[in-house]
Design an enzyme around this catalytic site. Sequence first.
Site, PDB file in Angstrom:
ATOM      1  N   ASP A  95      -1.708  10.869  -1.928  1.00 39.13           N
ATOM      2  CA  ASP A  95      -2.087   9.858  -2.923  1.00 39.13           C
ATOM      3  C   ASP A  95      -2.427  10.484  -4.263  1.00 39.13           C
ATOM      4  O   ASP A  95      -2.327   9.844  -5.305  1.00 39.13           O
ATOM      5  CB  ASP A  95      -3.268   9.032  -2.416  1.00 39.13           C
ATOM      6  CG  ASP A  95      -2.820   8.162  -1.267  1.00 39.13           C
ATOM      7  OD1 ASP A  95      -2.764   8.670  -0.134  1.00 39.13           O
ATOM      8  OD2 ASP A  95      -2.460   6.996  -1.515  1.00 39.13           O
TER       9      ASP A  95
ATOM     10  N   GLN B 181      -2.433   2.347   9.958  1.00 41.58           N
ATOM     11  CA  GLN B 181      -1.092   2.320   9.320  1.00 41.58           C
ATOM     12  C   GLN B 181      -0.060   3.067  10.156  1.00 41.58           C
ATOM     13  O   GLN B 181       1.132   2.747  10.100  1.00 41.58           O
ATOM     14  CB  GLN B 181      -1.148   2.952   7.915  1.00 41.58           C
ATOM     15  CG  GLN B 181      -1.890   2.131   6.887  1.00 41.58           C
ATOM     16  CD  GLN B 181      -3.340   2.574   6.772  1.00 41.58           C
ATOM     17  OE1 GLN B 181      -3.949   2.987   7.755  1.00 41.58           O
ATOM     18  NE2 GLN B 181      -3.906   2.461   5.594  1.00 41.58           N
TER      19      GLN B 181
ATOM     20  N   ARG C 217      -7.239  -0.258  -6.861  1.00 43.86           N
ATOM     21  CA  ARG C 217      -7.518   0.809  -5.885  1.00 43.86           C
ATOM     22  C   ARG C 217      -7.715   2.115  -6.658  1.00 43.86           C
ATOM     23  O   ARG C 217      -6.928   2.420  -7.554  1.00 43.86           O
ATOM     24  CB  ARG C 217      -6.373   0.940  -4.850  1.00 43.86           C
ATOM     25  CG  ARG C 217      -6.339  -0.248  -3.884  1.00 43.86           C
ATOM     26  CD  ARG C 217      -5.466   0.000  -2.688  1.00 43.86           C
ATOM     27  NE  ARG C 217      -6.070   0.928  -1.746  1.00 43.86           N
ATOM     28  CZ  ARG C 217      -5.417   1.464  -0.728  1.00 43.86           C
ATOM     29  NH1 ARG C 217      -4.144   1.170  -0.512  1.00 43.86           N
ATOM     30  NH2 ARG C 217      -6.019   2.291   0.096  1.00 43.86           N
TER      31      ARG C 217
ATOM     32  N   ARG D  30       0.878  -1.178   0.000  1.00 44.23           N
ATOM     33  CA  ARG D  30       0.000   0.000   0.000  1.00 44.23           C
ATOM     34  C   ARG D  30       0.912   1.224   0.000  1.00 44.23           C
ATOM     35  O   ARG D  30       2.133   1.096   0.048  1.00 44.23           O
ATOM     36  CB  ARG D  30      -1.035   0.000   1.143  1.00 44.23           C
ATOM     37  CG  ARG D  30      -0.695  -0.709   2.397  1.00 44.23           C
ATOM     38  CD  ARG D  30       0.411  -0.091   3.175  1.00 44.23           C
ATOM     39  NE  ARG D  30       0.196   1.319   3.401  1.00 44.23           N
ATOM     40  CZ  ARG D  30       1.122   2.202   3.653  1.00 44.23           C
ATOM     41  NH1 ARG D  30       2.413   1.817   3.734  1.00 44.23           N
ATOM     42  NH2 ARG D  30       0.866   3.470   3.862  1.00 44.23           N
ATOM     43  N   GLY D  31       0.288   2.416  -0.077  1.00 43.06           N
ATOM     44  CA  GLY D  31       1.093   3.629  -0.243  1.00 43.06           C
ATOM     45  C   GLY D  31       1.198   3.906  -1.739  1.00 43.06           C
ATOM     46  O   GLY D  31       1.522   3.004  -2.521  1.00 43.06           O
ATOM     47  N   ALA D  32       0.926   5.147  -2.125  1.00 50.23           N
ATOM     48  CA  ALA D  32       0.773   5.464  -3.545  1.00 50.23           C
ATOM     49  C   ALA D  32       1.960   5.030  -4.427  1.00 50.23           C
ATOM     50  O   ALA D  32       1.757   4.323  -5.421  1.00 50.23           O
ATOM     51  CB  ALA D  32       0.495   6.959  -3.688  1.00 50.23           C
TER      52      ALA D  32
ATOM     53  N   ASN E 229      -5.075  12.718   0.731  1.00 52.78           N
ATOM     54  CA  ASN E 229      -4.239  11.783   1.503  1.00 52.78           C
ATOM     55  C   ASN E 229      -5.157  11.020   2.455  1.00 52.78           C
ATOM     56  O   ASN E 229      -6.382  11.234   2.483  1.00 52.78           O
ATOM     57  CB  ASN E 229      -3.142  12.548   2.253  1.00 52.78           C
ATOM     58  CG  ASN E 229      -2.096  11.621   2.849  1.00 52.78           C
ATOM     59  OD1 ASN E 229      -1.590  10.732   2.170  1.00 52.78           O
ATOM     60  ND2 ASN E 229      -1.781  11.789   4.117  1.00 52.78           N
ATOM     61  N   LYS E 230      -4.586  10.153   3.227  1.00 48.10           N
ATOM     62  CA  LYS E 230      -5.356   9.281   4.128  1.00 48.10           C
ATOM     63  C   LYS E 230      -6.366  10.078   4.949  1.00 48.10           C
ATOM     64  O   LYS E 230      -6.066  11.175   5.442  1.00 48.10           O
ATOM     65  CB  LYS E 230      -4.363   8.543   5.033  1.00 48.10           C
ATOM     66  CG  LYS E 230      -4.949   7.597   6.055  1.00 48.10           C
ATOM     67  CD  LYS E 230      -5.868   6.551   5.456  1.00 48.10           C
ATOM     68  CE  LYS E 230      -5.208   5.740   4.361  1.00 48.10           C
ATOM     69  NZ  LYS E 230      -6.181   4.951   3.554  1.00 48.10           N
TER      70      LYS E 230
HETATM   71  O1  MRU Z   1      -4.464   3.319   2.206  1.00 48.44           O
HETATM   72  P1  MRU Z   1      -2.975   3.449   2.129  1.00 48.44           P
HETATM   73  O2  MRU Z   1      -2.263   2.816   3.267  1.00 48.44           O
HETATM   74  O3  MRU Z   1      -2.443   3.009   0.774  1.00 48.44           O
HETATM   75  O4  MRU Z   1      -2.741   5.018   2.234  1.00 48.44           O
HETATM   76  C1  MRU Z   1      -1.446   5.526   2.172  1.00 48.44           C
HETATM   77  C2  MRU Z   1      -1.398   6.984   2.377  1.00 48.44           C
HETATM   78  O5  MRU Z   1      -2.395   7.640   2.557  1.00 48.44           O
HETATM   79  C3  MRU Z   1      -0.051   7.632   2.284  1.00 48.44           C
HETATM   80  O6  MRU Z   1       0.003   8.759   3.106  1.00 48.44           O
HETATM   81  C4  MRU Z   1       0.146   8.066   0.830  1.00 48.44           C
HETATM   82  O7  MRU Z   1       0.013   6.978  -0.042  1.00 48.44           O
HETATM   83  C5  MRU Z   1       1.444   8.710   0.612  1.00 48.44           C
HETATM   84  S1  MRU Z   1       2.698   7.496   0.609  1.00 48.44           S
HETATM   85  C6  MRU Z   1       4.178   8.002   0.226  1.00 48.44           C
END
Ligand code: MRU
Length: 360
Positions: free
Chosen positions: A243, A202, A88, A53-55, A253-254
């Site tokens: 993201d 997370q 996603r 996970r993470g963009a 973002n999250k």
């Molecule tokens: O749902 P996730 O865990 O994929 O969400 C991740 C985030 O929101 C991060 O802050 C974002 O992807 C930036 S990562 C460098």
Amino acid sequence: MKVNGEHIQSIWYELETDEVCIIDQARLPYDFEILSLQSLTDACRAISAMEVRGAPLIGVTAAYGVYLSLREDSSSLDWAIKSLSETRPTAVNLRWSLQRMKESLEGIEPSALAGKSLETAQLLEKEDIAVCEAIGDNGLGILQALWTKKSESQKCLNILTHCNAGALATVDWGTALSVIYKANNAGIPLHVWVDETRPRNQGASLTCWELSQEGIANTLIVDNVGGHLMQSGQVDLCIVGSDRTTILGDVCNKIGTYLKALAASDNAIPFYVALPISSIDFTIEDGLRDIPIEERDSKEVSEITGPDSDGIMRTIRVASQGTAISNPGFDVTPAKLITAIITERGIHEATKASLKRLLQ
Ligand code: MRU
């Protein structure tokens, strides 16, 4: 990133066995396990089930997913791109990376497609490491300047972060945490407040683990604490990832990021976003209107999972059965609340004029 003192990436290609390896993030911090991805189905599952996970990491995993598909069937490019792009919806890096794969495969003979796709996926992996390291280098000056101001009156810089924008969210280094790692390496004493980041935690399960592996002091807080800490002078700076960011500088973002930015603005605390240019969606302006926000399983809210005192994983309910639940995974922080955006090509205002220059 360091794990038990050894350097490791979140994803890599193993030449000898012709497999793609990932750290299974769905099991952290309880178990550290490496998973092997062998097929398009494996890559899609890894992204959907948030084993990765993470963009930026989603983007690189999708690139390898294209390779795994073409390795089996050289006519599967369109299907692979379609399947991966549906895993996603919010992180634009997924679309960006699949577009890079598609462009690199144009005009390639069917027999050479798999080889070329592997080469491009490996290139994206390497680029991501370099980009994230550059983000850290570019953000370091901000922390150095702040520390120069604060070092006479306090023992360390107190930074608040949300979710996980660390090495685990990228191939290595991270985005927001890359800045923190560079500052730590430069000898700036740091302490990081880590939002737990409900519903999937997370922050609790990944960011605290990652920072502790690097030996950086961190304290876990529930998501509602940040505002109080900011009001009482216990936060010097906030830094998060993204993201998807619009050309106007609205940052998706999250979920929960927006509330932290509001609290930071109310307390005149700088709020930075660290992101690779691949997270900017230059085709959209209005984040609230144009970014698809992932609606996730209601069980993430109504249940919680973790090991009991015997180490056995248990899931328990925290709401009564039948409770109505809403579970959006991301929110949009308007550009006006953002102090600056840190990218691999320097520090930019969250404005169209500034971000447009990144297209040149
Ligand atoms: O749902 P996730 O865990 O994929 O969400 C991740 C985030 O929101 C991060 O802050 C974002 O992807 C930036 S990562 C460098």
